[in-house]
Design a protein around this motif. Structure first.
Motif, PDB file in Angstrom:
ATOM      1  N   ASP A  67      13.002 -15.411   9.948  1.00 20.97           N
ATOM      2  CA  ASP A  67      12.115 -14.248   9.928  1.00 20.97           C
ATOM      3  C   ASP A  67      12.713 -13.039  10.649  1.00 20.97           C
ATOM      4  N   SER A  68      13.900 -13.209  11.200  1.00 18.85           N
ATOM      5  CA  SER A  68      14.475 -12.149  12.031  1.00 18.85           C
ATOM      6  C   SER A  68      15.144 -11.064  11.197  1.00 18.85           C
ATOM      7  N   ALA A  69      15.208  -9.868  11.779  1.00 15.97           N
ATOM      8  CA  ALA A  69      15.930  -8.765  11.147  1.00 15.97           C
ATOM      9  C   ALA A  69      17.418  -9.072  11.052  1.00 15.97           C
ATOM     10  N   ARG A  70      17.922  -9.862  11.983  1.00 13.68           N
ATOM     11  CA  ARG A  70      19.347 -10.211  11.982  1.00 13.68           C
ATOM     12  C   ARG A  70      19.706 -11.023  10.736  1.00 13.68           C
ATOM     13  N   ASP A  73      21.879  -8.929   3.471  1.00 10.87           N
ATOM     14  CA  ASP A  73      22.237  -7.624   2.911  1.00 10.87           C
ATOM     15  C   ASP A  73      23.741  -7.384   2.982  1.00 10.87           C
ATOM     16  N   SER A  74      24.356  -7.769   4.100  1.00  6.68           N
ATOM     17  CA  SER A  74      25.802  -7.556   4.240  1.00  6.68           C
ATOM     18  C   SER A  74      26.582  -8.398   3.236  1.00  6.68           C
ATOM     19  N   LEU A  75      26.086  -9.595   2.945  1.00  9.12           N
ATOM     20  CA  LEU A  75      26.729 -10.426   1.922  1.00  9.12           C
ATOM     21  C   LEU A  75      26.603  -9.783   0.539  1.00  9.12           C
ATOM     22  N   ASP A  76      25.433  -9.232   0.250  1.00  9.35           N
ATOM     23  CA  ASP A  76      25.249  -8.543  -1.027  1.00  9.35           C
ATOM     24  C   ASP A  76      26.200  -7.353  -1.156  1.00  9.35           C
ATOM     25  N   VAL A  77      26.284  -6.561  -0.089  1.00  7.57           N
ATOM     26  CA  VAL A  77      27.153  -5.383  -0.115  1.00  7.57           C
ATOM     27  C   VAL A  77      28.606  -5.807  -0.313  1.00  7.57           C
TER      28      VAL A  77
END
Length: 507
Positions: free
Chosen positions: A340-343, A349-353
């Motif tokens: 549930d964390s923002a981390r 998201d970083s993997l998608d990018v």
């Protein structure tokens, strides 16, 4: 958590309009179906929710709010296998997605909004398929459907057969055979939503396909990374639901991603992948607290079950339960807090990018059959060095540490070979199998090391409470002997695993 139901069903459509006019054939006498009981007609009104870019539909998930019928409410359907889905329900409420369902979608939705996408209005005629004793085998539904998405509409009729709990799925095959003769075929669309999107001209974007289409090393590596990211995301709702083995599978996906970053560092820029790898390490650690304790408990319980009753002195099972409850207290909350964390969302998201704009190096443009073997063999040689180091040490703590390092290297070599298998074929597949045998042996050895530490602690606790520590000592001696056997077996296992001409096969 909301109510969960496993759906095993098959959808059919009429092959031509004449067949539709003739209707659904009588299934009496098909397999174990002795009678068909008409249950009447019900009108259903369902609104399907998704992100604006249809992330749920792209992954085969559906989220709807439906009125009408006996199960009015919110329904989230998660694919399990073809024709099998888990339906998770929540009360009707308002048009805000219930929090338990939203949590199960977080790995896919993240910060995007879930909004109404399609409305389906259905007139459903329901029949029960009964056996000779009158028990329900399945529910037969004939739906006249109208889909509405903005100005676009679509109309069709479909037939669905959903099995009752515990019924042999072979019944669906028998029904399909009868239906084919009557002009019905299995529907090409996996769900009403998929058909509605396709027929209103709003089909979801295609998922990235299999890699290696251009034969380059970069294409194969990226395909493997996408596969592992998909597994990571798919296991997220399973972990939240507490499904068996889900934490383990999610950790495996994170480890495979990290391992690929390291193995194929000539293909991908490490200045980009190293920070992501560290975040994957954090995630695996947060998930691992509960899983590691679960594995340890199962091992000790199995050892206790193997002992004769005459060797069970004192309240050993009660002591084990207390010890386990203390160690696992809060561990599941910790895992869920990580998800549930923002981390965690930032990691996804970083993997998608990274995959959308991959940081490819020069070697990525090389042919896979030339680039990938070098990376795989590099990991194999790394493992060979660690095995040699461990075998040269005397028995004891230092050797245990060295064998643990060899185990991690064996896992990395195995993952490297698995990632290369689509490009390199049988040689890589054989290497992966060989590395798995080494990993398994070294894993059993490491589990014994961890178990001995836990058994020593249990013995100390028992003695401190005035209980007999004898049984814990017996188990400790058993684990010590097992570890010694694994160390004795390692040279032969390693010789077999490394003796099939790797350079000739892969180089």
């Amino acid at each position: 958590m909301a109510d969960t139901k496993r759906e095993i069903e098959r959808k059919f459509e009429f092959t031509q309009s004449k067949s539709a006019r003739h209707g659904v054939p009588d299934l009496t006498g098909t397999a174990a179906i002795a009678a068909v009981s008409d249950q009447g007609t019900v009108d259903l009104d369902a609104v399907y929710y998704d992100t604006p870019d249809q992330r749920l539909a792209a992954d085969g998930l559906t989220l709807r709010r439906r009125t009408g019928g006996a199960d009015a409410g919110w329904h989230l359907k998660l694919p399990v296998s073809p024709g099998v889905r888990d339906e998770i329900g929540a009360p009707l409420g308002d048009d805000t997605v219930p929090r338990p369902l939203a949590a199960l979608l977080r790995s896919r939705v993240r910060g995007a909004a879930l909004e109404p996408q399609v409305r389906l209005l259905s007139s459903r005629r329901v029949s029960h398929l009964l056996d000779a004793d009158g028990a329900v085998l399945a529910e037969l539904s004939t739906d006249t459907v109208r889909a509405e998405r903005g100005e676009a509409t679509a109309d069709w009729t479909e037939v669905e057969v959903e099995l009752a709990d515990g019924v042999d799925p072979g019944l669906l095959d028998a029904v399909e055979k009868t239906f084919r003769k009557a002009g019905l075929k299995v529907s090409a669309a996996p769900s009403k939503l998929a058909r509605a999107l396709a027929e209103t001209g709003t089909a979801p974007p295609a998922r990235p396909g299999g890699g290696g289409s251009d034969g380059t090393a970069g294409a194969y590596v990226l395909a493997y990374l996408r596969e592992q990211l998909g597994a990571l995301i798919a296991q997220d709702p399973a972990v939240r639901r507490g499904l068996p083995d889900s934490v383990h599978q999610m950790r495996v996906a994170s480890r495979r991603l990290r391992s690929a970053f390291k193995t194929y560092r000539k293909v991908l820029d490490r200045t980009v992948t190293d920070p992501i790898g560290e975040e994957l390490r954090w995630l695996a650690a947060e998930l691992g607290v509960d899983r590691d304790q679960e594995v340890l408990l199962e091992r000790i319980q199995a050892r206790l079950d193997e002992l004769p009753r005459t060797l069970l002195l004192g309240p050993v099972r009660g002591r084990l339960r207390t010890w386990n409850a203390t160690r696992r207290s809060g561990s599941r909350r910790r895992a869920l807090a990580a998800l549930d964390s923002a981390r965690y969302l930032a990691l996804l998201d970083s993997l998608d990018v990274m995959l959308d704009a991959p940081p490819l190096r020069k070697a990525a443009r090389g042919r896979a059959e030339r680039v990938l073997p070098k990376a795989v063999l590099r990991d194999f040689e790394r493992l060979a060095g660690r095995v040699d180091t461990a075998l040269a040490l005397a028995e004891g703590h230092e050797r245990d540490l060295a064998l643990h390092e060899a185990r991690k290297a064996a896992k990395r070599a195995r993952y490297a070979a698995e990632a290369a298998t689509p490009a390199l074929g049988k040689p890589a597949k054989r290497l992966a199998k060989a590395m798995k045998s080494v990993q398994t042996l070294l894993g059993d050895h490491q589990d014994s090391v961890v178990a001995r530490d836990a058994l020593h602690g249990l013995a100390v606790q028992a003695a401190g409470a005035g209980e007999s520590a004898f049984t814990w000592g017996v188990l400790y001696a058993h684990e010590e002997a097992l570890a010694a056997r694994r160390e004795q077996e390692l040279p032969d296992i390693w010789a077999k695993a490394s003796g099939h001409g790797l350079r000739a096969a892969l180089g």
